[in-house]
Write a protein that holds these residues in place. Structure first.
Motif, short mmCIF file in Angstrom:
data_model
loop_
_atom_site.label_atom_id
_atom_site.label_comp_id
_atom_site.label_asym_id
_atom_site.label_seq_id
_atom_site.Cartn_x
_atom_site.Cartn_y
_atom_site.Cartn_z
N ASP A 3 0.83 -1.20 0.00
CA ASP A 3 0.00 0.00 0.00
C ASP A 3 0.86 1.25 0.00
N THR A 4 1.87 1.25 0.87
CA THR A 4 2.73 2.43 0.98
C THR A 4 3.48 2.66 -0.32
N ARG A 5 4.00 1.57 -0.89
CA ARG A 5 4.71 1.71 -2.17
C ARG A 5 3.82 2.36 -3.21
N GLU A 6 2.61 1.86 -3.28
CA GLU A 6 1.70 2.39 -4.29
C GLU A 6 1.34 3.84 -4.00
N GLU A 7 1.19 4.12 -2.71
CA GLU A 7 0.84 5.49 -2.33
C GLU A 7 1.96 6.45 -2.75
N ILE A 8 3.20 6.02 -2.56
CA ILE A 8 4.35 6.85 -2.94
C ILE A 8 4.33 7.10 -4.45
N LEU A 9 4.14 6.04 -5.20
CA LEU A 9 4.16 6.17 -6.66
C LEU A 9 3.02 7.05 -7.18
N LYS A 10 1.86 6.89 -6.56
CA LYS A 10 0.72 7.72 -6.96
C LYS A 10 0.99 9.19 -6.67
N GLN A 20 12.00 13.77 0.43
CA GLN A 20 11.85 12.64 1.33
C GLN A 20 11.40 13.07 2.72
N LYS A 21 11.92 14.23 3.16
CA LYS A 21 11.57 14.68 4.52
C LYS A 21 10.09 15.07 4.64
N ASP A 22 9.46 15.38 3.49
CA ASP A 22 8.02 15.69 3.53
C ASP A 22 7.20 14.42 3.33
N LEU A 23 7.78 13.50 2.57
CA LEU A 23 7.04 12.31 2.17
C LEU A 23 6.58 11.47 3.36
N TRP A 24 7.50 11.18 4.27
CA TRP A 24 7.11 10.29 5.36
C TRP A 24 6.09 10.91 6.30
N LYS A 25 6.14 12.24 6.37
CA LYS A 25 5.14 12.92 7.20
C LYS A 25 3.77 12.83 6.54
N GLU A 26 3.76 13.03 5.24
CA GLU A 26 2.48 12.97 4.52
C GLU A 26 1.88 11.59 4.58
N LEU A 27 2.72 10.58 4.52
CA LEU A 27 2.20 9.22 4.45
C LEU A 27 1.96 8.61 5.82
N ASN A 28 2.36 9.38 6.85
CA ASN A 28 2.11 8.88 8.19
C ASN A 28 2.92 7.62 8.50
N ILE A 29 4.13 7.53 8.00
CA ILE A 29 4.98 6.40 8.33
C ILE A 29 6.27 6.95 8.92
N ASP A 30 7.05 6.10 9.59
CA ASP A 30 8.26 6.68 10.17
C ASP A 30 9.36 6.81 9.12
N SER A 31 10.34 7.68 9.45
CA SER A 31 11.31 8.09 8.45
C SER A 31 12.18 6.92 7.98
N LYS B 57 0.13 16.59 6.61
CA LYS B 57 1.30 17.46 6.54
C LYS B 57 1.11 18.68 7.44
N ALA B 58 -0.08 19.27 7.33
CA ALA B 58 -0.37 20.47 8.14
C ALA B 58 -0.38 20.12 9.63
N LEU B 59 -0.96 18.97 9.96
CA LEU B 59 -1.05 18.59 11.37
C LEU B 59 0.34 18.31 11.96
N PHE B 60 1.19 17.66 11.19
CA PHE B 60 2.54 17.41 11.68
C PHE B 60 3.31 18.72 11.86
N ALA B 61 3.05 19.68 10.98
CA ALA B 61 3.70 20.98 11.12
C ALA B 61 3.22 21.67 12.40
N LEU B 62 1.92 21.59 12.65
CA LEU B 62 1.38 22.18 13.89
C LEU B 62 1.97 21.47 15.11
N TYR B 63 2.16 20.17 14.96
CA TYR B 63 2.77 19.40 16.05
C TYR B 63 4.21 19.88 16.30
N GLU B 64 4.93 20.10 15.22
CA GLU B 64 6.33 20.50 15.36
C GLU B 64 6.48 21.83 16.08
N VAL B 65 5.53 22.72 15.84
CA VAL B 65 5.64 24.03 16.49
C VAL B 65 4.99 24.01 17.89
#
Lengths: 120, 175
Positions: A3-10, A20-31, B57-65
């Motif tokens: 699922d995560t792989r597909e989510e990344i590709l989509k 990369q530093k934004d990606l893991w936050k968006e996907l809710n997975i750890d870095s 993304k927005a929620l994590f940013a709010l969390y960070e601050v």
């Protein structure tokens, strides 16, 4: 995992590129999980990872494998940067900056803020 | 009474600016929803009609601050991890003060640096260097080869001082 792989590709399909530093936050997975998956995707030839420095921190720019990677652009000049941040008014960039470690003397954003202010 | 109202709106504006800088427009919208209870990113996503990734993304940013917190709950059946978010409205003042103090500290450092140094700027605006560096470059820009010219930073110093006064005023307003 799939699922995560597909989510990344989509996500890449839609955005074209992502840090990369934004990606893991968006996907809710750890870095570390994110970096593991990305390494695998790169091995499989599905993506490319380009090392970049953002706000003084090393990360990877993730692009689909078919994207031609351009030669690294030359650092823009102060004047170019000042034009870009024309919209930034008000408080200095430190307000709301999330960098944990910084040196105000070396910070380009703060430098540009000062230059702009002194030219107003 | 009027003075007090003005002070409140100034603090609100400051908070809005902080949130927008950190978590963007979506962050600001989420924060303005006045959510007192816990919520999930899916709930917000469907309520606002914004993609879930953007919400996260927005929620994590709010969390960070420091303006949001979460707890993670693993669903034993599906193995999915769900985040339950909460907005920390009670921390507004603390966060604002911290950000203002940090900005003030950094500006003070910058002011010291500008006061103690003599600077040179490339004619084409490529770089700004101090006297020692300019000497090393033989007063020629290492990027474009133009002359490096003396930069009068009196105005920059004045601007920093003015901003420091402004920051002090804001800090007093909030404390």
């Amino acid at each position: 995992m799939i699922d995560t792989r597909e989510e990344i590709l989509k996500l890449l399909e839609k955005k074209g590129e992502i840090l990369q530093k934004d990606l893991w936050k968006e996907l809710n997975i750890d870095s570390s999980k994110c970096s593991r998956i990305l390494r695998k995707l790169e091995k499989e030839g599905l993506i490319k990872r380009i090392e970049v420095v953002v706000d003084g921190v090393k990360t990877f720019k993730i692009v689909p494998a078919h994207v031609e990677v351009e030669e690294e652009e030359e650092e823009p000049s102060l004047i170019e940067l000042m034009k870009k941040v024309e919209a930034i008014t008000g408080l200095p960039p430190c307000f709301g900056c999330l960098l944990v470690e910084c040196d105000p003397k070396e910070c380009l954003k703060l430098e540009i803020w000062c230059l702009r202010r002194s030219m107003e | 009474m009027k003075v007090k109202e003005e002070a409140i709106s100034e603090v609100d504006e400051l908070l809005a600016e902080l949130i927008e800088r950190v978590a963007g427009e979506i962050g600001l919208v989420i924060y303005s929803m006045g959510l007192e209870d816990e919520f999930t990113d899916e709930q917000i996503s469907s309520e606002l009609g914004v993609e879930i990734n953007e919400v996260r993304k927005a929620l994590f940013a709010l969390y960070e601050v420091g303006l949001a917190s979460y707890r993670r709950v693993k669903d034993d059946d599906t193995g999915w991890i769900e985040y339950f978010w909460k907005l920390n409205y009670e921390k507004e003042k603390e966060v604002l003060l911290r950000e203002l103090m940090k900005t003030k500290r950094n500006l003070e450092e910058k002011l010291k640096e500008e006061d103690q140094n003599v600077y040179y700027l490339c004619k084409n605006g490529c770089i700004k260097v101090n006297y020692e560096e300019a000497m090393e470059y033989n007063f020629m820009c290492p990027k474009c080869g133009s002359m490096l010219e003396y930069l009068d930073n009196t105005k920059a110093v004045e601007a920093i001082k003015k901003e420091l006064e402004h920051l002090e005023k804001l800090i007093r307003l909030i404390s």
